[in-house]
Design an enzyme around this catalytic site. Structure first.
Site, short mmCIF file in Angstrom:
data_model
loop_
_atom_site.label_atom_id
_atom_site.label_comp_id
_atom_site.label_asym_id
_atom_site.label_seq_id
_atom_site.Cartn_x
_atom_site.Cartn_y
_atom_site.Cartn_z
N ASP A 1 0.85 -1.18 0.00
CA ASP A 1 0.00 0.00 0.00
C ASP A 1 0.89 1.24 0.00
OD1 ASP A 1 -2.34 1.45 0.11
OD2 ASP A 1 -2.57 1.28 2.27
N ASN B 1 -1.02 13.10 -5.06
CA ASN B 1 -2.04 13.49 -6.04
C ASN B 1 -2.49 14.93 -5.82
OD1 ASN B 1 -2.50 11.50 -7.94
ND2 ASN B 1 -3.92 10.36 -6.65
N ASP C 1 -3.96 2.66 -5.02
CA ASP C 1 -2.54 2.51 -4.74
C ASP C 1 -2.26 1.23 -3.96
OD1 ASP C 1 -3.89 3.38 -2.53
OD2 ASP C 1 -2.27 4.61 -1.76
#
Length: 225
Positions: free
Chosen positions: A77, A85, A120
């Site tokens: 992860d 982002n 992700d």
């Protein structure tokens, strides 16, 4: 017709027949190649090139059945990915995910099952004997903490958390059970900078489709659980 002319005629006729026969064969070959590529594309995530959910699950279960206790299941992860982002834009986020996919595939090797579960989050199943696990997983963590270099030369600091489960430790070869344990271990070791190994207790944590409640995708992960 003299013998030489007859021979030339027969050769020309055979060549014509072979050429005529090759046309449909060539057409079928092109069609088969295109179909193979289309089918392959449905098994791969277009951003990272990793296996999609169903393809990953199928290969992962085969590896578990074949290699048993020499198999490890790892959940990965990305850390603080939302911040990347939000601050640098989704294009940079996509570049980071694509690079993670490249690194995971390179680390695991072609025989492994390496999938992108969504966002992700990634999963890996591979044969990895006990004597090599700690060293190999330390290398994986280092790879995932190496800054990503963008096409324009900028670098992005990245990190990821890793949870690992094995059939011997969890007492199960069921993919859903192993992923649940690895996912729980990952959560407990979040931001620790090292791979966290699951224990039998991690496999008993309540889950939705094999994942901790509240994780993205728990309602739709389906057969990949």
């Amino acid at each position: 017709m003299d013998p030489v002319t007859q021979l030339r005629t027969r050769i020309g006729t055979r060549a014509l027949l072979l050429t005529t026969a090759a046309v449909p064969l060539t057409g079928w070959a092109v069609h088969a190649t295109a179909l193979h590529r289309r089918l392959a594309s449905t098994k791969r995530d277009p951003l990272t090139g990793l296996l999609r959910r169903d393809a990953y699950t199928h290969r992962a279960r085969r590896l578990l059945a074949r290699h048993g206790d020499n198999t490890v299941v790892a959940m990965v992860d990305a850390d603080r990915f939302k911040a990347i982002n939000d601050s640098l834009g989704h294009a940079v986020g996509d570049s980071v995910l694509a690079e993670f996919g490249t690194r995971l595939a390179a680390w695991a090797g072609p025989a492994a099952a390496v999938g992108r579960l969504g966002g992700d989050e990634f999963a890996l199943v591979l044969e990895l004997p006990a004597a090599r696990r700690v060293q190999r997983l330390e290398k994986l963590v280092r790879m995932l903490h190496t800054p990503v270099v963008l096409d324009d030369g900028r670098t992005v600091d990245v990190a990821a958390s890793v949870g690992v489960a094995t059939p011997a430790t969890v007492a199960s070869r069921d993919l859903s059970v192993l992923q649940r344990a690895a996912d729980t271990a990952l959560y407990e070791g979040k931001h620790s900078g090292r791979a966290r190994f699951a224990t039998a207790a991690h496999a008993s944590v309540p889950s939705v489709n094999g994942r901790r409640p509240g994780r993205p995708g728990t309602a739709s992960w389906g057969r990949a659980a």
